[in-house]
Design a protein around this motif. Structure first.
Motif, PDB file in Angstrom:
ATOM      1  N   GLN A 189      -6.251  17.132  27.480  1.00  0.00           N
ATOM      2  CA  GLN A 189      -6.338  17.920  26.257  1.00  0.00           C
ATOM      3  C   GLN A 189      -5.576  19.228  26.387  1.00  0.00           C
ATOM      4  O   GLN A 189      -4.856  19.651  25.448  1.00  0.00           O
ATOM      5  CB  GLN A 189      -7.817  18.191  25.926  1.00  0.00           C
ATOM      6  CG  GLN A 189      -8.044  18.962  24.635  1.00  0.00           C
ATOM      7  CD  GLN A 189      -7.609  18.174  23.428  1.00  0.00           C
ATOM      8  OE1 GLN A 189      -7.616  16.945  23.465  1.00  0.00           O
ATOM      9  NE2 GLN A 189      -7.210  18.872  22.373  1.00  0.00           N
ATOM     10  N   HIS A 194       1.753  21.269  25.052  1.00  0.00           N
ATOM     11  CA  HIS A 194       2.967  20.607  24.563  1.00  0.00           C
ATOM     12  C   HIS A 194       3.188  20.903  23.073  1.00  0.00           C
ATOM     13  O   HIS A 194       4.308  21.210  22.652  1.00  0.00           O
ATOM     14  CB  HIS A 194       2.858  19.102  24.790  1.00  0.00           C
ATOM     15  CG  HIS A 194       4.017  18.323  24.241  1.00  0.00           C
ATOM     16  ND1 HIS A 194       5.268  18.363  24.804  1.00  0.00           N
ATOM     17  CD2 HIS A 194       4.112  17.508  23.147  1.00  0.00           C
ATOM     18  CE1 HIS A 194       6.090  17.609  24.102  1.00  0.00           C
ATOM     19  NE2 HIS A 194       5.419  17.074  23.096  1.00  0.00           N
ATOM     20  N   SER A 195       2.106  20.835  22.276  1.00  0.00           N
ATOM     21  CA  SER A 195       2.228  21.130  20.847  1.00  0.00           C
ATOM     22  C   SER A 195       2.650  22.576  20.614  1.00  0.00           C
ATOM     23  O   SER A 195       3.505  22.868  19.763  1.00  0.00           O
ATOM     24  CB  SER A 195       0.894  20.847  20.139  1.00  0.00           C
ATOM     25  OG  SER A 195       0.526  19.483  20.274  1.00  0.00           O
ATOM     26  N   GLU A 196       2.084  23.484  21.372  1.00  0.00           N
ATOM     27  CA  GLU A 196       2.428  24.900  21.228  1.00  0.00           C
ATOM     28  C   GLU A 196       3.888  25.141  21.610  1.00  0.00           C
ATOM     29  O   GLU A 196       4.610  25.872  20.914  1.00  0.00           O
ATOM     30  CB  GLU A 196       1.502  25.744  22.098  1.00  0.00           C
ATOM     31  CG  GLU A 196       1.731  27.249  21.972  1.00  0.00           C
ATOM     32  CD  GLU A 196       0.765  28.054  22.820  1.00  0.00           C
ATOM     33  OE1 GLU A 196       0.930  29.284  22.879  1.00  0.00           O
ATOM     34  OE2 GLU A 196      -0.161  27.452  23.412  1.00  0.00           O
ATOM     35  N   SER A 197       4.342  24.492  22.700  1.00  0.00           N
ATOM     36  CA  SER A 197       5.730  24.663  23.116  1.00  0.00           C
ATOM     37  C   SER A 197       6.690  24.084  22.082  1.00  0.00           C
ATOM     38  O   SER A 197       7.721  24.681  21.767  1.00  0.00           O
ATOM     39  CB  SER A 197       5.955  23.976  24.471  1.00  0.00           C
ATOM     40  OG  SER A 197       5.109  24.533  25.472  1.00  0.00           O
ATOM     41  N   THR A 198       6.327  22.929  21.527  1.00  0.00           N
ATOM     42  CA  THR A 198       7.176  22.314  20.498  1.00  0.00           C
ATOM     43  C   THR A 198       7.287  23.208  19.272  1.00  0.00           C
ATOM     44  O   THR A 198       8.375  23.393  18.708  1.00  0.00           O
ATOM     45  CB  THR A 198       6.598  20.950  20.097  1.00  0.00           C
ATOM     46  OG1 THR A 198       6.511  20.105  21.255  1.00  0.00           O
ATOM     47  CG2 THR A 198       7.488  20.273  19.048  1.00  0.00           C
ATOM     48  N   GLN A 199       6.166  23.787  18.839  1.00  0.00           N
ATOM     49  CA  GLN A 199       6.184  24.662  17.674  1.00  0.00           C
ATOM     50  C   GLN A 199       7.008  25.921  17.935  1.00  0.00           C
ATOM     51  O   GLN A 199       7.735  26.407  17.053  1.00  0.00           O
ATOM     52  CB  GLN A 199       4.750  25.045  17.284  1.00  0.00           C
ATOM     53  CG  GLN A 199       4.646  25.823  15.987  1.00  0.00           C
ATOM     54  CD  GLN A 199       5.175  25.042  14.821  1.00  0.00           C
ATOM     55  OE1 GLN A 199       4.867  23.869  14.676  1.00  0.00           O
ATOM     56  NE2 GLN A 199       5.982  25.678  13.980  1.00  0.00           N
ATOM     57  N   GLN A 200       6.920  26.441  19.165  1.00  0.00           N
ATOM     58  CA  GLN A 200       7.731  27.607  19.519  1.00  0.00           C
ATOM     59  C   GLN A 200       9.215  27.271  19.446  1.00  0.00           C
ATOM     60  O   GLN A 200      10.032  28.083  18.969  1.00  0.00           O
ATOM     61  CB  GLN A 200       7.356  28.107  20.909  1.00  0.00           C
ATOM     62  CG  GLN A 200       5.967  28.753  20.978  1.00  0.00           C
ATOM     63  CD  GLN A 200       5.600  29.173  22.392  1.00  0.00           C
ATOM     64  OE1 GLN A 200       6.321  28.864  23.360  1.00  0.00           O
ATOM     65  NE2 GLN A 200       4.488  29.872  22.543  1.00  0.00           N
ATOM     66  N   THR A 221      -1.874  18.462  26.192  1.00  0.00           N
ATOM     67  CA  THR A 221      -1.468  18.135  24.814  1.00  0.00           C
ATOM     68  C   THR A 221      -1.333  19.403  23.972  1.00  0.00           C
ATOM     69  O   THR A 221      -0.365  19.571  23.215  1.00  0.00           O
ATOM     70  CB  THR A 221      -2.499  17.188  24.173  1.00  0.00           C
ATOM     71  OG1 THR A 221      -2.588  15.990  24.941  1.00  0.00           O
ATOM     72  CG2 THR A 221      -2.095  16.834  22.744  1.00  0.00           C
ATOM     73  N   GLU A 222      -2.300  20.300  24.064  1.00  0.00           N
ATOM     74  CA  GLU A 222      -2.235  21.554  23.314  1.00  0.00           C
ATOM     75  C   GLU A 222      -1.048  22.394  23.763  1.00  0.00           C
ATOM     76  O   GLU A 222      -0.359  23.015  22.929  1.00  0.00           O
ATOM     77  CB  GLU A 222      -3.545  22.333  23.492  1.00  0.00           C
ATOM     78  CG  GLU A 222      -4.754  21.640  22.858  1.00  0.00           C
ATOM     79  CD  GLU A 222      -6.044  22.383  23.135  1.00  0.00           C
ATOM     80  OE1 GLU A 222      -5.999  23.387  23.896  1.00  0.00           O
ATOM     81  OE2 GLU A 222      -7.093  21.985  22.594  1.00  0.00           O
TER      82      GLU A 222
END
Length: 261
Positions: free
Chosen positions: A60, A66-72, A63-64
Protein backbone atom coordinates in the motif's frame (compact mmCIF):
# COMPACT_ATOMS: atom_id res chain seq x y z
CA UNK A 1 3.84 -80.20 39.46
CA UNK A 2 1.87 -77.61 41.43
CA UNK A 3 5.02 -76.23 42.90
CA UNK A 4 6.45 -75.75 39.44
CA UNK A 5 3.45 -73.63 38.33
CA UNK A 6 3.74 -71.44 41.36
CA UNK A 7 7.40 -70.94 40.66
CA UNK A 8 6.65 -69.71 37.11
CA UNK A 9 3.78 -67.42 38.08
CA UNK A 10 5.93 -64.98 39.97
CA UNK A 11 8.31 -64.23 37.11
CA UNK A 12 5.41 -63.89 34.64
CA UNK A 13 3.66 -61.42 36.90
CA UNK A 14 6.78 -59.36 37.20
CA UNK A 15 7.26 -59.38 33.43
CA UNK A 16 3.68 -58.27 32.80
CA UNK A 17 4.05 -55.43 35.27
CA UNK A 18 7.25 -54.29 33.57
CA UNK A 19 5.67 -54.33 30.13
CA UNK A 20 2.66 -52.36 31.26
CA UNK A 21 4.89 -49.62 32.69
CA UNK A 22 6.80 -49.28 29.43
CA UNK A 23 3.55 -48.83 27.47
CA UNK A 24 2.40 -46.06 29.76
CA UNK A 25 5.70 -44.25 29.43
CA UNK A 26 5.52 -44.51 25.60
CA UNK A 27 2.04 -42.95 25.50
CA UNK A 28 3.18 -40.03 27.65
CA UNK A 29 6.17 -39.35 25.41
CA UNK A 30 3.99 -39.18 22.21
CA UNK A 31 1.51 -36.82 23.86
CA UNK A 32 4.25 -34.38 24.83
CA UNK A 33 5.67 -34.40 21.28
CA UNK A 34 2.21 -33.61 19.76
CA UNK A 35 1.72 -30.61 22.02
CA UNK A 36 5.09 -29.22 20.99
CA UNK A 37 4.30 -29.71 17.31
CA UNK A 38 1.00 -27.88 17.69
CA UNK A 39 2.72 -25.02 19.48
CA UNK A 40 5.31 -24.81 16.69
CA UNK A 41 2.59 -24.76 13.99
CA UNK A 42 0.72 -22.01 15.86
CA UNK A 43 3.89 -19.98 16.07
CA UNK A 44 4.55 -20.39 12.35
CA UNK A 45 0.98 -19.31 11.54
CA UNK A 46 1.44 -16.23 13.66
CA UNK A 47 4.67 -15.45 11.81
CA UNK A 48 2.89 -15.87 8.45
CA UNK A 49 0.08 -13.55 9.54
CA UNK A 50 2.63 -10.95 10.60
CA UNK A 51 4.52 -11.25 7.31
CA UNK A 52 1.28 -10.96 5.31
CA UNK A 53 0.19 -7.87 7.26
CA UNK A 54 3.61 -6.31 6.84
CA UNK A 55 3.68 -7.12 3.12
CA UNK A 56 0.22 -5.61 2.55
CA UNK A 57 1.24 -2.43 4.35
CA UNK A 58 4.43 -2.14 2.33
CA UNK A 59 2.49 -2.73 -0.92
CA UNK A 60 0.00 0.00 0.00
CA UNK A 61 2.80 2.41 0.82
CA UNK A 62 4.56 1.68 -2.50
CA UNK A 63 1.30 2.15 -4.42
CA UNK A 64 0.66 5.53 -2.78
CA UNK A 65 4.27 6.56 -3.39
CA UNK A 66 4.01 5.54 -7.06
CA UNK A 67 0.74 7.49 -7.51
CA UNK A 68 2.22 10.57 -5.86
CA UNK A 69 5.35 10.39 -8.03
CA UNK A 70 3.25 9.98 -11.18
CA UNK A 71 1.11 12.99 -10.29
CA UNK A 72 4.23 15.06 -9.61
CA UNK A 73 5.58 14.13 -13.07
CA UNK A 74 2.25 15.06 -14.71
CA UNK A 75 2.14 18.38 -12.85
CA UNK A 76 5.70 19.13 -13.91
CA UNK A 77 4.88 18.36 -17.56
CA UNK A 78 1.77 20.56 -17.43
CA UNK A 79 3.83 23.44 -16.05
CA UNK A 80 6.47 23.08 -18.77
CA UNK A 81 4.21 22.34 -21.76
CA UNK A 82 1.81 25.11 -22.77
CA UNK A 83 -1.65 23.77 -23.65
CA UNK A 84 -2.46 24.00 -27.39
CA UNK A 85 -4.50 27.00 -28.44
CA UNK A 86 -6.75 27.22 -31.47
CA UNK A 87 -5.67 29.97 -33.84
CA UNK A 88 -8.13 32.84 -34.18
CA UNK A 89 -10.58 32.56 -37.02
CA UNK A 90 -9.36 34.54 -40.01
CA UNK A 91 -11.34 37.66 -40.70
CA UNK A 92 -13.08 37.82 -44.02
CA UNK A 93 -11.48 40.37 -46.32
CA UNK A 94 -13.61 43.47 -46.59
CA UNK A 95 -13.28 46.02 -49.32
CA UNK A 96 -13.18 49.37 -47.54
CA UNK A 97 -13.91 52.77 -48.96
CA UNK A 98 -12.00 55.87 -47.99
CA UNK A 99 -14.74 58.09 -46.68
CA UNK A 100 -12.78 60.18 -44.20
CA UNK A 101 -14.17 63.44 -45.56
CA UNK A 102 -17.33 62.33 -47.36
CA UNK A 103 -19.44 59.60 -45.77
CA UNK A 104 -22.66 60.20 -47.64
CA UNK A 105 -25.94 61.36 -46.16
CA UNK A 106 -28.37 59.18 -44.24
CA UNK A 107 -31.06 59.74 -41.66
CA UNK A 108 -31.19 57.42 -38.68
CA UNK A 109 -33.77 56.58 -36.05
CA UNK A 110 -32.46 54.84 -32.93
CA UNK A 111 -29.36 53.84 -34.86
CA UNK A 112 -31.25 52.37 -37.81
CA UNK A 113 -30.80 53.70 -41.35
CA UNK A 114 -33.97 55.28 -42.77
CA UNK A 115 -34.44 54.33 -46.43
CA UNK A 116 -37.12 54.87 -49.04
CA UNK A 117 -38.73 52.29 -51.28
CA UNK A 118 -36.01 52.89 -53.89
CA UNK A 119 -32.37 53.72 -53.09
CA UNK A 120 -29.03 54.01 -54.84
CA UNK A 121 -26.91 50.98 -53.91
CA UNK A 122 -23.19 50.66 -54.60
CA UNK A 123 -22.03 47.10 -55.33
CA UNK A 124 -18.44 46.67 -54.11
CA UNK A 125 -16.19 44.69 -56.45
CA UNK A 126 -17.46 45.62 -59.89
CA UNK A 127 -18.13 49.11 -58.42
CA UNK A 128 -21.56 49.48 -60.01
CA UNK A 129 -24.32 51.77 -58.75
CA UNK A 130 -27.80 50.27 -59.10
CA UNK A 131 -31.32 51.45 -58.36
CA UNK A 132 -32.34 49.04 -55.61
CA UNK A 133 -35.91 48.17 -54.65
CA UNK A 134 -36.37 48.02 -50.87
CA UNK A 135 -39.11 45.53 -50.05
CA UNK A 136 -39.99 44.36 -46.55
CA UNK A 137 -42.20 41.67 -48.08
CA UNK A 138 -39.22 39.79 -49.52
CA UNK A 139 -37.46 37.44 -47.11
CA UNK A 140 -34.13 37.31 -48.97
CA UNK A 141 -32.37 39.96 -51.04
CA UNK A 142 -31.89 39.23 -54.75
CA UNK A 143 -29.41 40.15 -57.49
CA UNK A 144 -30.09 40.11 -61.22
CA UNK A 145 -27.84 37.33 -62.58
CA UNK A 146 -27.76 35.71 -66.02
CA UNK A 147 -26.00 32.60 -67.34
CA UNK A 148 -25.50 31.11 -63.88
CA UNK A 149 -22.95 28.26 -64.06
CA UNK A 150 -21.91 26.11 -61.14
CA UNK A 151 -18.40 24.69 -60.71
CA UNK A 152 -16.11 23.31 -58.02
CA UNK A 153 -13.07 25.07 -56.57
CA UNK A 154 -10.98 23.67 -53.71
CA UNK A 155 -13.73 21.11 -53.04
CA UNK A 156 -16.24 23.93 -52.56
CA UNK A 157 -19.22 24.82 -54.71
CA UNK A 158 -18.78 28.06 -56.64
CA UNK A 159 -20.89 29.87 -59.20
CA UNK A 160 -20.04 32.03 -62.21
CA UNK A 161 -22.68 34.53 -63.35
CA UNK A 162 -23.18 37.69 -65.38
CA UNK A 163 -24.60 40.91 -63.94
CA UNK A 164 -25.90 43.82 -66.04
CA UNK A 165 -23.74 46.91 -66.44
CA UNK A 166 -25.82 49.91 -65.30
CA UNK A 167 -26.79 52.28 -68.11
CA UNK A 168 -25.68 49.94 -70.91
CA UNK A 169 -28.25 47.65 -72.45
CA UNK A 170 -27.25 44.05 -73.15
CA UNK A 171 -23.85 44.61 -71.54
CA UNK A 172 -22.76 42.32 -68.70
CA UNK A 173 -19.81 41.67 -66.43
CA UNK A 174 -18.90 38.22 -65.13
CA UNK A 175 -18.44 37.57 -61.40
CA UNK A 176 -17.46 34.47 -59.43
CA UNK A 177 -18.54 33.79 -55.87
CA UNK A 178 -18.59 30.84 -53.49
CA UNK A 179 -22.08 29.42 -52.92
CA UNK A 180 -23.20 30.00 -49.34
CA UNK A 181 -26.32 27.85 -49.65
CA UNK A 182 -29.09 26.94 -52.08
CA UNK A 183 -32.80 27.73 -51.92
CA UNK A 184 -35.77 26.12 -53.62
CA UNK A 185 -38.12 28.48 -55.38
CA UNK A 186 -41.60 27.27 -56.38
CA UNK A 187 -43.16 29.49 -59.02
CA UNK A 188 -46.89 30.20 -59.03
CA UNK A 189 -48.96 27.76 -61.09
CA UNK A 190 -45.92 25.54 -61.60
CA UNK A 191 -45.29 22.13 -60.11
CA UNK A 192 -41.53 22.10 -60.61
CA UNK A 193 -39.22 24.03 -58.33
CA UNK A 194 -36.07 26.00 -59.17
CA UNK A 195 -32.80 25.60 -57.26
CA UNK A 196 -31.10 28.97 -56.87
CA UNK A 197 -27.65 29.75 -55.52
CA UNK A 198 -27.15 32.21 -52.66
CA UNK A 199 -23.89 34.19 -52.52
CA UNK A 200 -22.46 36.99 -50.39
CA UNK A 201 -22.11 40.45 -51.91
CA UNK A 202 -20.80 43.61 -50.32
CA UNK A 203 -22.79 46.78 -50.92
CA UNK A 204 -23.32 50.29 -49.61
CA UNK A 205 -26.41 52.45 -49.18
CA UNK A 206 -25.83 55.99 -47.93
CA UNK A 207 -23.25 55.79 -45.16
CA UNK A 208 -24.05 52.16 -44.39
CA UNK A 209 -21.88 49.35 -45.78
CA UNK A 210 -22.18 45.61 -45.16
CA UNK A 211 -21.88 42.14 -46.67
CA UNK A 212 -25.08 40.15 -47.03
CA UNK A 213 -26.60 37.13 -48.77
CA UNK A 214 -28.22 37.58 -52.19
CA UNK A 215 -30.17 35.03 -54.20
CA UNK A 216 -29.05 34.92 -57.84
CA UNK A 217 -32.13 35.33 -60.02
CA UNK A 218 -32.93 36.51 -63.53
CA UNK A 219 -34.68 39.85 -62.96
CA UNK A 220 -34.74 40.95 -66.60
CA UNK A 221 -38.53 41.23 -66.47
CA UNK A 222 -38.40 43.45 -63.37
CA UNK A 223 -37.71 47.18 -63.09
CA UNK A 224 -34.92 47.00 -60.53
CA UNK A 225 -31.91 44.69 -60.84
CA UNK A 226 -31.28 44.72 -57.09
CA UNK A 227 -33.75 43.84 -54.33
CA UNK A 228 -33.12 44.58 -50.66
CA UNK A 229 -35.13 42.15 -48.48
CA UNK A 230 -35.76 41.49 -44.82
CA UNK A 231 -32.48 39.64 -44.28
CA UNK A 232 -30.77 43.07 -44.66
CA UNK A 233 -33.50 45.32 -43.29
CA UNK A 234 -33.84 43.41 -40.02
CA UNK A 235 -32.23 45.37 -37.14
CA UNK A 236 -30.41 47.63 -39.66
CA UNK A 237 -32.86 49.70 -41.72
CA UNK A 238 -36.31 51.30 -41.50
CA UNK A 239 -38.46 51.96 -44.57
CA UNK A 240 -40.12 55.35 -44.92
CA UNK A 241 -43.06 54.33 -47.11
CA UNK A 242 -43.73 56.74 -49.98
CA UNK A 243 -40.18 58.12 -50.11
CA UNK A 244 -37.48 57.37 -52.65
CA UNK A 245 -33.74 58.10 -52.66
CA UNK A 246 -33.71 59.36 -49.09
CA UNK A 247 -29.99 58.52 -48.81
CA UNK A 248 -27.01 59.68 -50.81
CA UNK A 249 -23.76 57.86 -51.53
CA UNK A 250 -20.46 59.63 -50.85
CA UNK A 251 -19.26 61.89 -53.62
CA UNK A 252 -16.09 59.80 -54.01
CA UNK A 253 -18.27 56.82 -54.96
CA UNK A 254 -20.65 58.75 -57.19
CA UNK A 255 -17.81 60.26 -59.19
CA UNK A 256 -15.29 57.41 -58.99
CA UNK A 257 -17.40 54.31 -59.56
CA UNK A 258 -16.53 52.28 -62.65
CA UNK A 259 -19.99 52.72 -64.16
CA UNK A 260 -23.24 54.07 -62.83
CA UNK A 261 -26.71 54.76 -64.12
Amino acid sequence: MLSTSKSLAAPLLALATLLSGCAADSVLVDRYDMQGLQASVAGQNADLDYLKTTGDRHHQELTELHSESTQQIIDSINRQVKPPECPPAPKAPVCTIDASTDTGTSDRVKGKLVVGEVEKAFLVGPNFIYDARVDSGAETSSMDARNVRRFERDSQEWVRFDIPVPGKDDTFETLEREVVRNVRIIQANEQDHERRAVVELQFRIGDHEQKAEFTLSDRAHLTYPLLIGRNILRDVMLIDVGKEYSTELPRSIRTGSTRNN
